[in-house]
Structures are given as C-alpha cells and as structure tokens.
Design an enzyme around this catalytic site. Structure first.
Site, PDB file in Angstrom:
ATOM      1  N   GLU A 139      83.555  -6.988  53.824  1.00  0.00           N
ATOM      2  CA  GLU A 139      83.853  -7.182  55.247  1.00  0.00           C
ATOM      3  C   GLU A 139      82.922  -6.429  56.192  1.00  0.00           C
ATOM      4  OE1 GLU A 139      88.462  -8.644  55.081  1.00  0.00           O
ATOM      5  OE2 GLU A 139      88.101  -6.603  55.828  1.00  0.00           O
ATOM      6  N   GLU A 149      89.367 -14.087  50.773  1.00  0.00           N
ATOM      7  CA  GLU A 149      90.690 -13.571  51.113  1.00  0.00           C
ATOM      8  C   GLU A 149      91.292 -14.461  52.190  1.00  0.00           C
ATOM      9  OE1 GLU A 149      90.699  -9.534  52.503  1.00  0.00           O
ATOM     10  OE2 GLU A 149      89.194  -8.850  51.047  1.00  0.00           O
TER      11      GLU A 149
END
Length: 410
Positions: free
Chosen positions: A208, A330
């Site tokens: 991320e 995700e």
C-alpha cells in the site's frame, strides 16, 4: 474514520442492475508459471490474506516445534475453501519483536529464526499445493514499515508512511540491501533458492505505498518502482512483480470523476503522489495491484457496491490497455465498529465483487482478512473465519462460503 448508519435498502436493486454489467478481459494472465494469452475462463485465483504466517511460524520454531500448528491450520483451511493463492508478509522489521518473530532487527542485521520461519511458510505452502504473493515491506508502521527504515537511516522526525523512504538514498539502499539478502537466500528446509522457489507466485514492492509528500503526478514514485523492480528482476528474472498499491492515481482522467469527487472526500484519491497507470507502465511491473475499502475511504453508506465495481472496472480497463493483468489483493467492509452495512449486505457485495473481478479478467481477488481460530473476533474489523468443526456457511465464519463459491465458479 467513522460514519453514521444510513439507509442501504436500495442495495439489492443495485445488485440486480449491475450484475448485467460487462467488463473487458485483460489481454494477459498468468497460468502455471508463464505469461499466457488471457481469455474468459482463464485461471482465476481466489486469494486468502493471512499476513501473520511468518510471525506465527517463528514463534513455533522458537518453542522448538518442527511445524507451526497455526500455519498448518491456515493452509489446510485455505485448501478447504478452494483458495490457490495466499498473500502473506515477507518482512518483519519491528525491533520490538526481537526474540519473538523479527526478521531484521537492525539495518542489515537478521534473525535466522525469523528467516527460517519464512522458509517454513514457503516449504509448507508448496507441500499443500498453494502459491504465495509476498510483499517485501510495509508503507504503514505495522512490522516496522517505512518509518523504521527512515529511523535506521538516521533521519529525524520519521513518521508513518514517510515520503523519504522513496527518495532518500540512505533509505533506498537499506531497503535494497534487505531485498538482496532475501532473494539470494536458499531455503533452509527444502534447499531451494528463493529466486527459484515454486511456492512464490510473485513479489510486491511494498504494501500500500502512497506518495504523500512526493510530486503530485507520481513521477518520484515511478522512479522508485523502476529501481526496486529492476533489482528484483536482476536477482530473480522469472519472478512476477507487482507494486502492492491500492490503485490511486494522480488525475481523474479514465475514471468517473463525478462519482469519486462527490463520494470520496472531494477526490482526495487523486492527490496521493502516486499513479496507478504510471506505475503499471513500468517495464518491471508484471501485473496491476488494487485494494478496495469503500467504508475506509469515506464512501457513503449505500455506495460501497458501486464504488467497488467502478474501482475494478476502471483499473481493469487501464490494465487491459497496457497489456497487463490485474490482481485485487485486498477488499473489505467493516464487520463491527464503524460498519455501515449489515452482514447480509456485506455478503451480497462480496459475491458481486468476486463476480466483477472474474468478468474483468482479473487473475486473482480475495478479501481481507482470514483469521485463525485462536485469534479473537475483535482482532480486525474485516476478519472472517472457518472455525474448526463448522460448515462453510456457518454465520460465525462470515464469508468462508463466499470464498469457496468464488473458487468453484466457472
């Protein structure tokens, strides 16, 4: 960030209307160990997020155990659900975990037990016929993160997601040192070099990454992507590489600007110093990475489903244009404090997101987060289970049956 409950009754109507949407398949996907021409019906991996496998395996090894019961539990349950891919940490840079599970306890200083724990994860995943998607570090503070590398480099006022992680040469070189150490390692248990290990589906450059504090157009982030990607390619030429990013971009071209500007805090998603398109254009990036968290991003109640559809559709179109596959590493909606959808609404949305990913030609998708039985239910607001002795459809498991359905879908 918390949001008030709102009326989400229109969701079933939206589900019906959007189920007929068509998506363009990406022109490439991965099957087996090679790049192959993608087509509808190409192999689709159902992915399980279980970031803690190295950590729990290290604890088992430190206790003198030959195997990790938690590792075996998760791998076995992943197989039961039909998952073929597990996303799990290939880093543990938290000095406070020294003597517990740490891999790197100081810059360039490694704990062999922590490394052998990762060896064990690879060996046992391969024995179970599962593949691993492995992030090499973390943007956030958990398990060390970008801040820890900045501290090791002696930078003052290091903070979570510190942008100097991507630009300060001392920091970049420390990260490259870790990557070299890991990718030139030979697995203690099976004797297979990491660069050739059949359990490894691919590497993620960072979990991320965001470019807060970097240039608005994401050029500095792209330079970092190229440098780290080139290093991995040189050490392991056959490895697949992805960024591990969430899918933010530096401008709203190619996206539904009106939707995102109105529903996500005035379009902050286009001001993160990173560009999904620019990163995916890198010759060292083999497939796109996105994550989907509508409630965490400030998407209002009732719009989560549509937001997820758009996130998948818009980024799969970019990936298709660039000739690269897309992986949804995700996705999630809160299951407890801060939840804005009921369990049944979340279940319906997860089903539709899985279906959308498959129609879009994605190579994999999976929800955050699969928990082992000994973890308390309050551990993570997105967690789901497959409790021992229960059926997949047991309500306590939340989404296990939906994961299994996605794995069975043709």
């Amino acid at each position: 960030m918390r949001y008030n409950e709102a009326d989400v009754r229109p969701i079933l109507s939206i589900l019906f209307l959007l189920s007929a949407c068509s998506f363009e398949a990406a022109p490439r996907a991965f099957e087996g160990g090679e790049h192959v021409g993608a087509k509808r019906g190409s192999m689709f991996h159902v992915l399980i997020n279980a970031y803690y496998l190295q950590e729990e395996s290290a604890r088992a090894l430190r206790r003198g155990e030959a195997q990790s019961a938690i590792l075996e539990e998760v791998l076995g349950k992943a197989k039961r659900m039909g998952a073929t891919l597990i996303r799990s940490n290939a880093y543990n840079d938290a000095p406070h975990k020294a003597g517990d599970s740490v891999i790197q306890y100081a810059a360039g200083q490694y704990d062999e037990v922590g490394l052998r724990a990762l060896d064990l994860v690879l060996t046992r995943a391969h024995a179970h016929g599962l593949r691993l998607l492995l992030p090499l570090g973390n943007f956030w503070d958990a398990y060390g993160g970008a801040r820890q590398y900045c501290l090791w480099a002696g930078l003052s006022d290091a903070r979570e997601g510190d942008s100097r992680f991507f630009t300060e040469r001392r920091v970049v070189e420390l990260y490259k040192t870790y990557i070299r150490h890991l990718l030139t390692r030979t697995n203690h248990f099976d004797g297979i070099p990491y660069a050739e290990h059949p359990a490894i589906f691919g590497w993620e450059l960072l979990n991320e990454a965001r470019g807060r504090g970097l240039d608005d157009e994401g050029r500095q982030m792209r330079a970092w992507v190229d440098e780290i990607g080139a290093l991995i390619r040189s050490l392991s030429p056959r490895s697949r590489i992805s960024t591990g990013e969430e899918g933010f971009d530096h401008r709203d071209a190619h996206y539904d600007a009106d939707f995102w500007q109105s529903s996500a805090a005035a379009g902050w998603m286009f001001h993160q110093g990173t560009s999904f398109r620019r990163n995916l254009e890198s010759p060292f990036v083999d497939f796109g990475s996105v994550h989907i968290y509508p409630d965490g991003w400030g998407i209002p109640a009732g719009a989560s489903l549509v937001a997820g559809f758009r996130w998948i559709e818009e980024r799969s179109a970019i990936a298709a244009e660039l000739g690269k596959p897309l992986l949804i590493g995700e996705f999630g909606l809160r299951a407890r404090e801060g939840a804005i959808e009921s369990l049944e609404e979340r279940r319906a949305i997860y089903r539709e997101w899985f279906a959308a990913a498959r129609r879009a030609g994605a190579i994999a998708a999976g929800p955050w987060l699969f928990a082992h039985d000994s973890r308390p239910d309050g551990w993570d607001p997105y967690s789901f289970y497959l409790y021992e002795g229960t059926e997949l459809s047991d309500p306590r498991n939340r989404y296990a049956d939906i994961v299994a359905e996605a794995a069975r879908s043709e």
